[in-house]
Enzyme design. Structure first.
Site, short mmCIF file in Angstrom:
data_model
loop_
_atom_site.label_atom_id
_atom_site.label_comp_id
_atom_site.label_asym_id
_atom_site.label_seq_id
_atom_site.Cartn_x
_atom_site.Cartn_y
_atom_site.Cartn_z
N CYS A 186 -57.24 4.60 -12.74
CA CYS A 186 -55.87 4.92 -12.30
C CYS A 186 -55.63 4.58 -10.83
CB CYS A 186 -55.56 6.38 -12.53
SG CYS A 186 -55.30 6.71 -14.26
N1 CO8 Z 1 -50.35 19.71 -29.66
C1 CO8 Z 1 -50.48 21.05 -29.79
N2 CO8 Z 1 -51.47 21.75 -29.19
C2 CO8 Z 1 -52.36 21.06 -28.45
C3 CO8 Z 1 -52.29 19.67 -28.29
C4 CO8 Z 1 -51.23 18.99 -28.93
N3 CO8 Z 1 -51.08 17.66 -28.85
N4 CO8 Z 1 -53.30 19.28 -27.50
C5 CO8 Z 1 -54.00 20.37 -27.17
N5 CO8 Z 1 -53.44 21.47 -27.76
C6 CO8 Z 1 -53.90 22.86 -27.65
C7 CO8 Z 1 -55.38 22.96 -27.35
O1 CO8 Z 1 -56.15 22.92 -28.52
C8 CO8 Z 1 -55.47 24.30 -26.66
O2 CO8 Z 1 -55.46 25.32 -27.62
P1 CO8 Z 1 -56.31 26.69 -27.39
O3 CO8 Z 1 -55.73 27.30 -26.13
O4 CO8 Z 1 -56.06 27.44 -28.62
O5 CO8 Z 1 -57.73 26.24 -27.19
C9 CO8 Z 1 -54.16 24.37 -25.89
O6 CO8 Z 1 -53.26 23.49 -26.56
C10 CO8 Z 1 -54.30 23.94 -24.46
O7 CO8 Z 1 -55.04 22.70 -24.40
P2 CO8 Z 1 -55.49 22.03 -23.08
O8 CO8 Z 1 -56.25 23.02 -22.26
O9 CO8 Z 1 -56.17 20.73 -23.38
O10 CO8 Z 1 -54.06 21.73 -22.44
P3 CO8 Z 1 -53.64 21.54 -20.95
O11 CO8 Z 1 -52.61 22.53 -20.62
O12 CO8 Z 1 -54.81 21.38 -20.04
O13 CO8 Z 1 -52.90 20.10 -21.02
C11 CO8 Z 1 -53.34 17.82 -20.46
C12 CO8 Z 1 -53.60 18.95 -21.43
C13 CO8 Z 1 -51.87 17.46 -20.56
C14 CO8 Z 1 -54.19 16.62 -20.85
C15 CO8 Z 1 -53.65 18.26 -19.01
O14 CO8 Z 1 -54.90 18.88 -18.96
C16 CO8 Z 1 -53.64 17.12 -18.00
O15 CO8 Z 1 -52.69 16.37 -17.90
N6 CO8 Z 1 -54.69 17.06 -17.21
C17 CO8 Z 1 -54.78 16.01 -16.17
C18 CO8 Z 1 -55.32 14.83 -16.81
C19 CO8 Z 1 -55.29 13.62 -15.93
O16 CO8 Z 1 -54.63 13.52 -14.92
N7 CO8 Z 1 -56.01 12.66 -16.36
C20 CO8 Z 1 -56.01 11.42 -15.69
C21 CO8 Z 1 -56.33 10.46 -16.76
S1 CO8 Z 1 -55.74 8.94 -16.47
C22 CO8 Z 1 -56.89 7.98 -15.66
O17 CO8 Z 1 -57.68 8.38 -14.87
C23 CO8 Z 1 -56.89 6.57 -16.05
C24 CO8 Z 1 -57.88 6.30 -17.08
C25 CO8 Z 1 -57.76 4.88 -17.55
C26 CO8 Z 1 -56.61 4.65 -18.47
C27 CO8 Z 1 -56.96 4.79 -19.88
C28 CO8 Z 1 -55.89 4.23 -20.78
C29 CO8 Z 1 -56.13 4.49 -22.28
#
Ligand code: CO8
Length: 373
Positions: free
Chosen positions: A156
């Site tokens: 990224c």
């Molecule tokens: N629908 C419904 N429920 C869901 C879903 C969904 N789609 N996904 C997860 N849940 C549930 C989980 O199971 C969990 O349930 P429980 O509490 O019962 O265990 C609950 O929702 C909460 O899950 P999370 O803790 O995973 O949810 P978050 O609030 O943390 O949100 C995010 C998830 C949105 C992914 C968030 O953590 C986030 O955005 N974090 C930052 C990530 C980030 O910035 N990453 C950078 C990556 S990009 C990068 O570096 C480039 C890489 C190269 C590119 C690759 C291209 C393919």
């Protein structure tokens, strides 16, 4: 040393849109089919059911409402869950170069330049279409540019790290006019069948022209006051696909051959690192966060950006201070902060200072401080 400016920006938008509703419907159909197929193992307690996704979760957890992709039908096909990209013969321009050329031409037009003015091309993205020849060299030829080109990948942060290379080349007189392009075909290395991240990414390409301030002809120049890059190793965002996968007898469907992350850990680790990085960088330039007119931040998650700016200035940011484009584009890896800059810079006045900042896998953080000329 020469003063350097960003003299033009460009954007290529992928032709098809997937709304959250369409994405969730197709993913849930995929999950239902998996669960029907695995019914016996699930009933026996040998397998966990494939969980369902929801639109409400996606908007609340990320702020993403839709994404642009190159091929919608393949991504939404529950039997496929990946784009369908036609292979091209070697004598045709490759897809990644084609979208890079389109974004580059947009940036060249904005800067009042042509390809012939460019003497350095850096293709910086989170994945390259092939191992070699470098994408940048194909882009250089397609644009009629001179000098040389090379590819680089810092996930990224690829765009801001490439800007640092381009700025240094122009500042030292090694290059006159450098092009940075960020073709992000994220859809091809994304895990569309993983509920926890299936909503995150979209395809796009951005471009920036960096040249000497004293010879730039653009009506819209941004002096680069400084750039700063940092990395710190983490496995929390990782993709193990590579040239050795074949020799490891990997199944291309192995989960680790695509993007995967520990989203919560990334959020927790990267937000404070990014805020500290920006504060330090501004301090090195004798500037303070409350003197910044605009933050063009990496576009991964709405709450993440709000958290970082809150840490910087002590209160919630307005959309004017830290514009958001991820609702429309989703996370476009290295291109996100550049889209924000491209779309939200026209209203700033001469003398206004802004910060372009990316953060992501590596971990990596890159910032570029600019001032409207
Ligand atoms: N629908 C419904 N429920 C869901 C879903 C969904 N789609 N996904 C997860 N849940 C549930 C989980 O199971 C969990 O349930 P429980 O509490 O019962 O265990 C609950 O929702 C909460 O899950 P999370 O803790 O995973 O949810 P978050 O609030 O943390 O949100 C995010 C998830 C949105 C992914 C968030 O953590 C986030 O955005 N974090 C930052 C990530 C980030 O910035 N990453 C950078 C990556 S990009 C990068 O570096 C480039 C890489 C190269 C590119 C690759 C291209 C393919």
């Amino acid at each position: 040393m020469h003063r350097t400016v960003i003299s033009g920006t460009g954007l290529w938008i992928a032709p098809e849109v997937i709304s959250n509703a369409e994405l969730v419907a197709s993913y849930n159909e995929y999950a239902e089919r998996c669960n029907a197929r695995d019914a016996q193992a699930i009933a026996a307690g040998d397998k966990q059911p494939t969980p369902l996704s929801s639109e409400e979760f996606i908007v609340k957890a990320s702020g993403i409402r839709q994404r642009y992709v190159i091929d919608k039908a393949g991504v939404l096909d529950p039997e496929r869950m990946r784009p369908r990209l036609a292979p091209r013969p070697d004598d045709q321009i490759s897809l990644m170069a084609e979208i890079a050329v389109a974004a580059a031409q947009d940036a060249l037009r904005a800067a009042g330049r042509t390809g012939a003015d460019v003497d350095l091309v850096i293709c910086a993205a989170s994945n390259m279409q092939r191992a070699y020849p470098a994408m940048a060299v194909e882009i250089q030829q397609a644009l009629g540019a001179g000098g040389y080109g090379f590819d680089m990948n810092v996930a990224c942060s690829s765009a801001t790290f490439a800007m640092e290379q381009a700025v240094n080349a122009v500042r030292t007189g090694q290059s006159r006019c450098a092009l940075v392009v960020n073709p992000e075909i994220t859809s091809a290395h994304h895990a569309w069948m993983d509920r926890d991240c299936h909503f995150i990414f979209g395809d796009v390409c951005t471009a920036l022209l960096i040249e000497r301030a004293d010879t730039a002809v653009s009506p819209d120049c941004w002096e680069v006051l400084g750039s700063k890059a940092m990395t710190q190793f983490s496995n929390n965002i990782r993709n193990n696909a590579g040239f050795m996968s074949r020799s490891e007898d990997r199944d291309p469907e192995d989960r680790d051959q695509l993007f995967r992350q520990e989203g919560r850990k990334v959020f927790k680790d990267v937000c404070p690192l990014a805020a500290e990085h920006i504060t330090t960088h501004l301090g090195e330039l004798s500037l303070a966060p409350d003197g910044v007119r605009r933050f063009w931040l990496h576009q991964a998650n709405l709450s993440m950006n709000q958290f970082i700016v809150r840490k910087l200035i002590g209160h919630d940011p307005t959309a004017d201070l830290a514009p958001i484009i991820l609702d429309e584009f989703a996370n476009t890896a290295s291109a996100g902060s550049i889209i924000a800059f491209h779309r939200h810079k026209q209203d700033l006045q001469a003398g206004d200072v802004g910060v372009i900042c990316s953060f992501g896998a590596g971990y990596s953080i890159g910032s570029v401080v600019v001032r409207k000329v």
